[in-house]
Design an enzyme around this catalytic site. Sequence first.
Site, PDB file in Angstrom:
ATOM      1  N   LYS A   1       0.808  -1.220   0.102  1.00  0.00           N
ATOM      2  CA  LYS A   1      -0.029   0.018  -0.204  1.00  0.00           C
ATOM      3  C   LYS A   1       0.998   1.139   0.056  1.00  0.00           C
ATOM      4  O   LYS A   1       1.952   1.076   0.359  1.00  0.00           O
ATOM      5  CB  LYS A   1      -0.699   0.239   1.303  1.00  0.00           C
ATOM      6  CG  LYS A   1      -1.996   0.794   1.199  1.00  0.00           C
ATOM      7  CD  LYS A   1      -3.102   0.052   0.223  1.00  0.00           C
ATOM      8  CE  LYS A   1      -4.620   0.301   0.479  1.00  0.00           C
ATOM      9  NZ  LYS A   1      -5.432  -0.452   0.253  1.00  0.00           N
TER      10      LYS A   1
ATOM     11  N   ASN B   1     -16.390   5.890  -3.555  1.00  0.00           N
ATOM     12  CA  ASN B   1     -16.642   4.898  -4.331  1.00  0.00           C
ATOM     13  C   ASN B   1     -17.260   3.614  -3.852  1.00  0.00           C
ATOM     14  O   ASN B   1     -18.213   3.248  -4.400  1.00  0.00           O
ATOM     15  CB  ASN B   1     -15.193   4.629  -5.082  1.00  0.00           C
ATOM     16  CG  ASN B   1     -15.373   3.557  -6.018  1.00  0.00           C
ATOM     17  OD1 ASN B   1     -15.152   2.042  -5.640  1.00  0.00           O
ATOM     18  ND2 ASN B   1     -15.577   3.665  -7.156  1.00  0.00           N
TER      19      ASN B   1
HETATM   20  N1  GLU Z   1      -7.267   0.014  -2.842  1.00  0.00           N
HETATM   21  C1  GLU Z   1      -8.166  -1.296  -2.914  1.00  0.00           C
HETATM   22  C2  GLU Z   1      -7.937  -2.001  -1.938  1.00  0.00           C
HETATM   23  O1  GLU Z   1      -7.854  -1.878  -0.822  1.00  0.00           O
HETATM   24  C3  GLU Z   1      -7.867  -2.069  -4.566  1.00  0.00           C
HETATM   25  C4  GLU Z   1      -6.249  -2.403  -4.470  1.00  0.00           C
HETATM   26  C5  GLU Z   1      -6.119  -2.910  -6.002  1.00  0.00           C
HETATM   27  O2  GLU Z   1      -6.965  -2.870  -6.637  1.00  0.00           O
HETATM   28  O3  GLU Z   1      -4.974  -3.053  -6.331  1.00  0.00           O
HETATM   29  O4  GLU Z   1      -8.360  -3.503  -1.817  1.00  0.00           O
END
Ligand code: GLU
Length: 450
Positions: A105, A222
């Site tokens: 992340k 979203n």
């Molecule tokens: N940010 C999203 C999550 O927490 C998607 C991550 C992604 O698509 O790589 O799952």
Amino acid sequence: NNRDRIINLFDKQLNSAVELFHYDDSFVKVLKMHDSEIIVNFPVKMDDGSTKIFKGYRIQHNNWLGPYKGGLRFDETVYLDEFKALAFWMTIKCAIHNLPFGGTKGGIKFTPSKYSEEEQKQIVQTYCSRVYKYVGPNVDIPAPDMGSTSRHMDWMTSKYQKKSSDNLTYSAFTGKTVSFRGSEGRDRATGLGVSYTIELWFEHILKQPLKGKTFIIQGFGNVGSWTARFLTDAGAKCVALGDYTGYYELTPAFYKPMVREGDANPFNAVLNYKTLACLETTYPGIHAVKQEDFWKIKADIIVPAAMELQIDRGVAESVHADCKLVAEGANGPLDSGADEVFHSRNIQVIPDVLCNSGGVIVSYFEWLQNRTNEYWPLARVEAKLKEMLSATFFKYMRTMRQQQQQQQQQHQDAVTGAGPQLSLPTAVTSRNIVYKMALDNLWNSYEIKK
Ligand code: GLU
């Protein structure tokens, strides 16, 4: 403080599964570690000619299953330990479905809405240049998260393409706009997944129809807005919504004009990315409530879809007795106290790593489409997403059943003297089981690769 709480939270979740299912010590030790913690500081020229310094992060947790995968969070409140927790959850999230990805992340400490388009573009592209050597289609593939949009992904992809001298490298980022080789359906994927896992839970576990059930959602970005829309399509009714601009109860007057116009789903209107305060001024029948009263509203389903650590022990205790299910649309919205309270109150929890995994699943589809240059229509994306979620869901049900039977057997043996004297079986939680599914997949590749 939140820093300690969030580190504690994922540590406890992991420990709880490890204690129940016994994993190898060194395996667990390595899983508790983050492979790389990349922090970059960089200057960007603002529209008025001044220079501002920004801080960016990319925290890579684990890549046994494949390249690191995970979103970019843009907000001025982000901090290192938050990324550590979110990166860890991405490892688990990808592993439960056995996606060929690890967990990471990252983000930038800035709130996009406070900057002009051009400034945002410069900020995200400079970030992209600074982390360039740590990311890429086979290394680490960023995607949107809180505060970041598909437009941001497009800008960073184009920067990546220039630097890599390969202007066809679209698979370095996912969550791009469809016209820039993003996937159909990636925008709605997380919300569709949240609503679909809720449907599966009602049909196969609670064994009640979802139709006619009521729900409340915290968060109207979203994830929250698409979830509201899909749950409404499935026949459930939203009775309250909350976000950082306010908390609101929806009265029948809210639904009346829509029903009259023949569209029973108010969330079909383009509400995406708008704040609730703005919804309040557009629609009738919306009453402001206090945040602490919001959680007490009578509803069958609660969907925390804002951010981590929103529901603690006290809030969990205050939830209405009719609540049957908490679906974690956000990552880590319940602290460990809340988890215990819901468990003891017999309120089921769909864990975040399963509930909100629709986003990363469709990111995986986008990555595949970019690599094969074969693009799928929306119906195919949605069908394949549901297929993957159901497969994992039914595996979850089988694993849960096996564990319960095994525990009952051990207890029986202890009672009849046929087996060792054990304390009463501790009930396994849904989170324990999804962790087991993830850890088993991770263990397989760890064992081979170590
Ligand atoms: N940010 C999203 C999550 O927490 C998607 C991550 C992604 O698509 O790589 O799952």
